[in-house]
Design a protein around this motif. Sequence first.
Motif, PDB file in Angstrom:
ATOM      1  N   THR A  55       0.599  -6.639 -17.563  1.00  0.00           N
ATOM      2  CA  THR A  55       0.688  -5.727 -18.611  1.00  0.00           C
ATOM      3  C   THR A  55       2.086  -5.559 -18.841  1.00  0.00           C
ATOM      4  O   THR A  55       3.079  -6.072 -17.931  1.00  0.00           O
ATOM      5  N   TRP A  56       2.410  -4.917 -20.002  1.00  0.00           N
ATOM      6  CA  TRP A  56       3.811  -4.806 -20.378  1.00  0.00           C
ATOM      7  C   TRP A  56       4.512  -3.605 -19.320  1.00  0.00           C
ATOM      8  O   TRP A  56       5.498  -3.947 -18.819  1.00  0.00           O
ATOM      9  N   GLN A  57       3.810  -2.813 -18.593  1.00  0.00           N
ATOM     10  CA  GLN A  57       4.278  -2.100 -17.558  1.00  0.00           C
ATOM     11  C   GLN A  57       4.764  -3.115 -16.471  1.00  0.00           C
ATOM     12  O   GLN A  57       5.976  -2.760 -15.792  1.00  0.00           O
ATOM     13  N   LEU A  62       5.585  -5.961 -16.305  1.00  0.00           N
ATOM     14  CA  LEU A  62       6.535  -6.867 -16.883  1.00  0.00           C
ATOM     15  C   LEU A  62       7.866  -6.168 -17.062  1.00  0.00           C
ATOM     16  O   LEU A  62       9.190  -6.562 -16.809  1.00  0.00           O
ATOM     17  N   SER A  63       7.807  -4.967 -17.320  1.00  0.00           N
ATOM     18  CA  SER A  63       9.334  -4.311 -17.661  1.00  0.00           C
ATOM     19  C   SER A  63       9.701  -3.084 -17.011  1.00  0.00           C
ATOM     20  O   SER A  63      10.819  -2.416 -17.274  1.00  0.00           O
ATOM     21  N   THR A  64       9.198  -3.052 -15.630  1.00  0.00           N
ATOM     22  CA  THR A  64       9.521  -1.919 -14.827  1.00  0.00           C
ATOM     23  C   THR A  64       9.944  -2.463 -13.534  1.00  0.00           C
ATOM     24  O   THR A  64       9.625  -3.659 -13.113  1.00  0.00           O
ATOM     25  N   LYS A  65      10.478  -1.598 -12.648  1.00  0.00           N
ATOM     26  CA  LYS A  65      10.562  -1.836 -11.220  1.00  0.00           C
ATOM     27  C   LYS A  65       9.632  -1.105 -10.491  1.00  0.00           C
ATOM     28  O   LYS A  65       9.406   0.091 -11.071  1.00  0.00           O
ATOM     29  N   GLY A 100       6.181  -3.108 -10.565  1.00  0.00           N
ATOM     30  CA  GLY A 100       6.770  -3.625 -11.652  1.00  0.00           C
ATOM     31  C   GLY A 100       7.584  -5.025 -11.203  1.00  0.00           C
ATOM     32  O   GLY A 100       7.837  -4.968 -10.061  1.00  0.00           O
ATOM     33  N   LEU A 138       9.876  -6.534 -12.934  1.00  0.00           N
ATOM     34  CA  LEU A 138      11.183  -6.813 -13.659  1.00  0.00           C
ATOM     35  C   LEU A 138      12.149  -7.350 -12.772  1.00  0.00           C
ATOM     36  O   LEU A 138      13.057  -8.398 -13.043  1.00  0.00           O
ATOM     37  N   LEU A 142      14.393 -10.985 -13.231  1.00  0.00           N
ATOM     38  CA  LEU A 142      15.688 -11.216 -13.451  1.00  0.00           C
ATOM     39  C   LEU A 142      16.255 -12.026 -12.153  1.00  0.00           C
ATOM     40  O   LEU A 142      17.094 -12.829 -12.520  1.00  0.00           O
TER      41      LEU A 142
END
Lengths: 284, 327
Positions: free
Chosen positions: A45-47, A49-52, A61, A63, A67
């Motif tokens: 989900t976007w969540q 992929l884009s959060t910790k 998450g 992310l 990184l």
Amino acid sequence: MKHGTKRKIKSGILKGLVYFCAAFTVSILVALLGYIFVRGIPNITWQLLSTKPSAIRDTIGILPNILNTLYIILLTLLIALPLGVGAAVYLTEYAKNKTFARIVEFTTETLAGIPSIIYGLVGMLFFVKVLKFGTSLLSGSLTLVIMILPTIIRTTQESLKTVPASYREGALGLGATKWHMIRTIVLPSSISGIVTGCILSVGRIVGESAALLFTAGSATIIADGLISAYTKGGGTLSVALYIYASERAEFDVAFAIAAILLIMVFILNLLAKLAAKKLNRGKE
Amino acid sequence: MRIQLLLFLRKDTVGMSGSFTNLPAGVTAGMERHKRTMKVKHIIERVMNAVFFICGMVSIAAVLLITLYMIVAGFPAIKEIGLFDFLFGTVWQSTASDPKFGILPFIMTSIWGTIGAVIIGVPIGLFTAVFLAKMAPKKLAAIVHPAVELLAGIPSVVYGLIGMMVLVPAIMDIFNLKSGSCLLAAILVLAVMILPGIISVSETALKAVPKEYEEASLGLGATWTETVFKVSVPAAKSGIAAGIVLGVGRAVGEAMAVIMVAGNVANMPGLFKSVRFLTTAIASEMSYAADGSLQKNALFSIGLVLFIFIMIINAVLGFVLKKGEKK
């Protein structure tokens, strides 16, 4: 006549076995991909992929792991590429001392055979403890540099060997010095081999877990700058998969990461093939 | 007259090569510049030679570094525990009040696990390689070949995850066990993981078999299948052997996939027992063993034992390959 039928049956069985085993190998792959994608893709989900990960909101998450993976790929290649290409150039262009060249080749092969957990141990002892880099992305990258060196050296050497001797003779005959010849003739003509080496190395870095667990750790912090990123520990995607699957029993997240890893492997394979195709065209 | 001419010539030649006083100033400067750039080029040349030499040294240094650290870190615990007790002790209780550090269970598990993986993986791998190199119609090879490459690229944790979520429960159901995490699960995962290596090395070896051998066999009336198995495979045997040794190395050294399916109890090996390999023994305790403790040092000693195993396998591989080359 009887002998003839026996022969036919024997041949038939062997042929059947050959086809069966080939089909088995392919079906393992298909089953593996199918299972991972079916269980993994719905969980991307976007969540995610884009959060910790957040303990307060009880969300996970990845992310930081994405990184960290990129940071480690970047630094590892930045160091390993010049070293590996340099070593390959030395072996194919400079080495006059055959014994020394043979020792370098032998040690490169040895490095390729050492399992990643040993790299992890040595990385922990040397980079983390002796050089005092701590459990950090820097220690992890340096460990991986040694690990992927054989891959880069071998693929570069392969492509250096495909550069025709006449190119070199022509350049030297026109009065170019050796370094000038290597810089302007040899390296540019073997660039696709070097690229292949890079892609294969990225594949290994992405999939690596044992060597990184003890050197870069499994933290999930997002650093606020490049320097702080490399001095702090952090887990890559593969390490995160291991942690979520076997220590935290978050299987949905683990499958999502597995699906992402497989997609990356898929793309890297395609890229490697493209680069190899270019290499072959260069040969003709 | 003659002497005069000679003198004249000599004067002239001396003037030409000895000094440039007769030449215009621009040319002299140009030559000086040329000399300087040649000198710079010469320096660059030597610097680059040294740089490349140093790059070549890196792998030697890395191997020395690894060997040195494995020995230095692995030695103290072996000395304290005693080589015999360490290698042949059958009990590993590193955190007990009276700790015991015997790694025979790990050694035996690694050996049996590898043998099991080879027994399953080698025939499948070899037959698949025969398919790819000798029997596959072009269209089928174009599917199987990339599949093998993809299998090779899949990270070991992904294999571990599948093993953990699919294989382990399946083994538990089929054999009616309390837990499916056991040596058998590890063997099956390892068998799949060593497949791509065995296939690609054997395939290369099979493709290198000279056409004349096969044509001779066909000419004598053998079928293509017979030719492949009685001529091509024996002719490629050293390459195939190299593939197998490579697979053994991979199986012995694999850690993360195994740790996820083998159960991690320090038992002597049994097909349905929860076991630890040499690799997983290191990985499972490393994160919590205290620095400088005998437990941590013993883990490094296990690393040393594993390292020695791998070095022996590497040596065998080198030997097999060299033997193949000679032929």
